[in-house]
Motif scaffolding. Sequence first.
Motif, PDB file in Angstrom:
ATOM      1  N   PRO A 151      -1.862  12.393   4.269  1.00 60.01           N
ATOM      2  CA  PRO A 151      -0.607  12.330   5.162  1.00 60.01           C
ATOM      3  C   PRO A 151      -0.143  10.922   5.210  1.00 60.01           C
ATOM      4  CG  PRO A 151      -2.554  12.385   6.442  1.00 60.01           C
ATOM      5  CD  PRO A 151      -2.988  12.723   5.150  1.00 60.01           C
ATOM      6  N   ASP A 152       1.033  10.762   5.458  1.00 59.43           N
ATOM      7  CA  ASP A 152       1.493   9.501   5.556  1.00 59.43           C
ATOM      8  C   ASP A 152       1.002   8.990   6.921  1.00 59.43           C
ATOM      9  OD1 ASP A 152       3.224   7.226   5.226  1.00 59.43           O
ATOM     10  OD2 ASP A 152       4.887   7.992   6.502  1.00 59.43           O
ATOM     11  N   ALA A 153       0.305   7.717   6.815  1.00 57.34           N
ATOM     12  CA  ALA A 153      -0.372   7.277   7.912  1.00 57.34           C
ATOM     13  C   ALA A 153      -0.137   5.750   7.896  1.00 57.34           C
ATOM     14  CB  ALA A 153      -1.801   7.563   7.895  1.00 57.34           C
ATOM     15  N   ALA A 154       0.056   5.301   9.245  1.00 59.56           N
ATOM     16  CA  ALA A 154      -0.030   3.981   9.572  1.00 59.56           C
ATOM     17  C   ALA A 154      -1.247   3.284   9.270  1.00 59.56           C
ATOM     18  CB  ALA A 154       0.188   3.375  11.118  1.00 59.56           C
ATOM     19  N   GLY A 155      -1.170   1.833   8.239  1.00 58.23           N
ATOM     20  CA  GLY A 155      -2.434   1.238   7.860  1.00 58.23           C
ATOM     21  C   GLY A 155      -3.110   1.624   6.695  1.00 58.23           C
ATOM     22  N   VAL A 156      -2.445   2.721   5.909  1.00 56.89           N
ATOM     23  CA  VAL A 156      -3.163   3.101   4.414  1.00 56.89           C
ATOM     24  C   VAL A 156      -2.524   2.104   3.567  1.00 56.89           C
ATOM     25  CG1 VAL A 156      -3.210   4.580   2.829  1.00 56.89           C
ATOM     26  CG2 VAL A 156      -3.215   5.528   5.037  1.00 56.89           C
ATOM     27  N   ILE A 157      -3.367   1.190   2.862  1.00 61.48           N
ATOM     28  CA  ILE A 157      -2.853   0.223   2.082  1.00 61.48           C
ATOM     29  C   ILE A 157      -3.824   0.475   0.533  1.00 61.48           C
ATOM     30  CG2 ILE A 157      -2.799  -2.248   1.388  1.00 61.48           C
ATOM     31  CD1 ILE A 157      -3.434  -2.667   4.411  1.00 61.48           C
ATOM     32  N   LYS A 158      -2.952   0.981  -0.310  1.00 60.54           N
ATOM     33  CA  LYS A 158      -3.397   1.250  -1.486  1.00 60.54           C
ATOM     34  C   LYS A 158      -3.781   0.218  -2.367  1.00 60.54           C
ATOM     35  CE  LYS A 158      -2.171   3.831  -6.112  1.00 60.54           C
ATOM     36  NZ  LYS A 158      -1.903   2.625  -6.979  1.00 60.54           N
ATOM     37  N   ILE A 159      -5.155   0.196  -2.876  1.00 65.24           N
ATOM     38  CA  ILE A 159      -5.908  -0.851  -3.663  1.00 65.24           C
ATOM     39  C   ILE A 159      -6.088  -0.603  -4.962  1.00 65.24           C
ATOM     40  CG2 ILE A 159      -6.660  -2.016  -1.372  1.00 65.24           C
ATOM     41  CD1 ILE A 159      -9.552  -1.023  -2.328  1.00 65.24           C
ATOM     42  N   ALA A 160      -6.314   0.879  -5.466  1.00 63.08           N
ATOM     43  CA  ALA A 160      -6.703   1.069  -6.887  1.00 63.08           C
ATOM     44  C   ALA A 160      -6.340   2.419  -7.060  1.00 63.08           C
ATOM     45  CB  ALA A 160      -8.265   0.890  -6.931  1.00 63.08           C
ATOM     46  N   LYS A 161      -6.359   2.854  -8.380  1.00 56.38           N
ATOM     47  CA  LYS A 161      -6.245   4.168  -8.932  1.00 56.38           C
ATOM     48  C   LYS A 161      -7.381   4.691  -9.693  1.00 56.38           C
ATOM     49  CE  LYS A 161      -3.276   7.733  -9.379  1.00 56.38           C
ATOM     50  NZ  LYS A 161      -2.656   8.444  -8.263  1.00 56.38           N
ATOM     51  N   ILE A 162      -8.029   5.573  -9.450  1.00 55.94           N
ATOM     52  CA  ILE A 162      -9.011   6.344 -10.146  1.00 55.94           C
ATOM     53  C   ILE A 162      -8.515   6.582 -11.634  1.00 55.94           C
ATOM     54  CG2 ILE A 162     -10.763   8.181 -10.486  1.00 55.94           C
ATOM     55  CD1 ILE A 162     -11.076   7.943  -7.300  1.00 55.94           C
ATOM     56  N   ILE A 163      -9.303   6.362 -12.619  1.00 56.84           N
ATOM     57  CA  ILE A 163      -8.566   6.704 -13.992  1.00 56.84           C
ATOM     58  C   ILE A 163      -9.622   7.786 -14.662  1.00 56.84           C
ATOM     59  CG2 ILE A 163      -7.165   4.939 -14.303  1.00 56.84           C
ATOM     60  CD1 ILE A 163      -9.262   3.518 -15.865  1.00 56.84           C
ATOM     61  N   GLY A 171      -6.316  10.548  -6.610  1.00 51.70           N
ATOM     62  CA  GLY A 171      -6.741   9.417  -7.275  1.00 51.70           C
ATOM     63  C   GLY A 171      -6.484   7.969  -6.608  1.00 51.70           C
ATOM     64  N   ASP A 172      -5.959   8.040  -5.635  1.00 51.15           N
ATOM     65  CA  ASP A 172      -5.751   6.593  -4.890  1.00 51.15           C
ATOM     66  C   ASP A 172      -7.077   6.361  -4.343  1.00 51.15           C
ATOM     67  OD1 ASP A 172      -3.148   6.284  -5.940  1.00 51.15           O
ATOM     68  OD2 ASP A 172      -2.312   6.791  -4.100  1.00 51.15           O
ATOM     69  N   ILE A 173      -7.290   4.822  -4.252  1.00 45.57           N
ATOM     70  CA  ILE A 173      -8.295   4.527  -3.396  1.00 45.57           C
ATOM     71  C   ILE A 173      -7.527   3.455  -2.428  1.00 45.57           C
ATOM     72  CG2 ILE A 173     -10.320   2.868  -3.108  1.00 45.57           C
ATOM     73  CD1 ILE A 173     -10.930   3.692  -5.946  1.00 45.57           C
ATOM     74  N   ALA A 174      -7.690   3.593  -0.893  1.00 45.69           N
ATOM     75  CA  ALA A 174      -7.026   2.676  -0.197  1.00 45.69           C
ATOM     76  C   ALA A 174      -7.544   2.357   0.722  1.00 45.69           C
ATOM     77  CB  ALA A 174      -5.848   3.782   0.665  1.00 45.69           C
ATOM     78  N   TYR A 175      -7.576   1.120   1.589  1.00 42.95           N
ATOM     79  CA  TYR A 175      -7.807   0.542   2.504  1.00 42.95           C
ATOM     80  C   TYR A 175      -7.388   1.025   3.876  1.00 42.95           C
ATOM     81  CZ  TYR A 175      -9.225  -3.421   6.215  1.00 42.95           C
ATOM     82  OH  TYR A 175      -9.780  -3.870   7.100  1.00 42.95           O
ATOM     83  N   TYR A 176      -8.138   1.545   4.704  1.00 38.88           N
ATOM     84  CA  TYR A 176      -7.469   2.215   5.992  1.00 38.88           C
ATOM     85  C   TYR A 176      -7.806   0.860   6.981  1.00 38.88           C
ATOM     86  CZ  TYR A 176      -6.262   5.127  10.060  1.00 38.88           C
ATOM     87  OH  TYR A 176      -5.601   5.695  11.193  1.00 38.88           O
ATOM     88  N   SER A 177      -6.764   0.051   7.302  1.00 37.49           N
ATOM     89  CA  SER A 177      -6.829  -1.067   8.099  1.00 37.49           C
ATOM     90  C   SER A 177      -7.432  -0.687   9.612  1.00 37.49           C
ATOM     91  CB  SER A 177      -5.636  -1.963   8.106  1.00 37.49           C
ATOM     92  OG  SER A 177      -4.670  -1.319   8.607  1.00 37.49           O
TER      93      SER A 177
END
Length: 164
Positions: free
Chosen positions: A128-140, A109-115
């Motif tokens: 997976p845990d990844a460098a540069g993943v920044i969560k910006i929203a949650k799908i409801i 449900g997460d929406i993330a920016y992959y920098s």
Amino acid sequence: MRIFLKYTLFVSMLVWGSLQTASGQGTEPSTGSETSPSTASQGTKILITTGSNHLVAMMDDNPTARDFVSMLPLTVTLRDFSPAEKVSDGLSKRLSKYGAPASGMGMTGDIAYYSPWGNLAFYRGQGPDAAGVIKIAKIISGIEILNQSGTVRATITLSEKSDE
């Protein structure tokens, strides 16, 4: 005399810098994205439309999310990247990474920016845990749409309804 003037100038600069930091000015580095709105994005809902289907997501309150909201409306192409996520094509500009963790793990449900790629990731499972993943929203609502295989065109807008 010259040494005294240099010393005075140096001390003045130190005092000025500490006053700027104490007042909260000058503490956020420039990201090249100066159009980021200063209003909080938490509680802001976005609507993601694919054909006649809709997803609704609640934005997080962080500089990356605020920068993303400033780009809306936006149309992207989503493609399958892994069993856990669909990813977008690259965004037209890089988003702020100020204050973001070095890495992150997308949850269902997460929406993330992959920098590193400058794109979005929509998680339909745990990533997976990844460098540069920044969560910006949650799908409801509407997350099942992400299970559709293949590419899909998605238009992302601010939601006009607060009760969606």
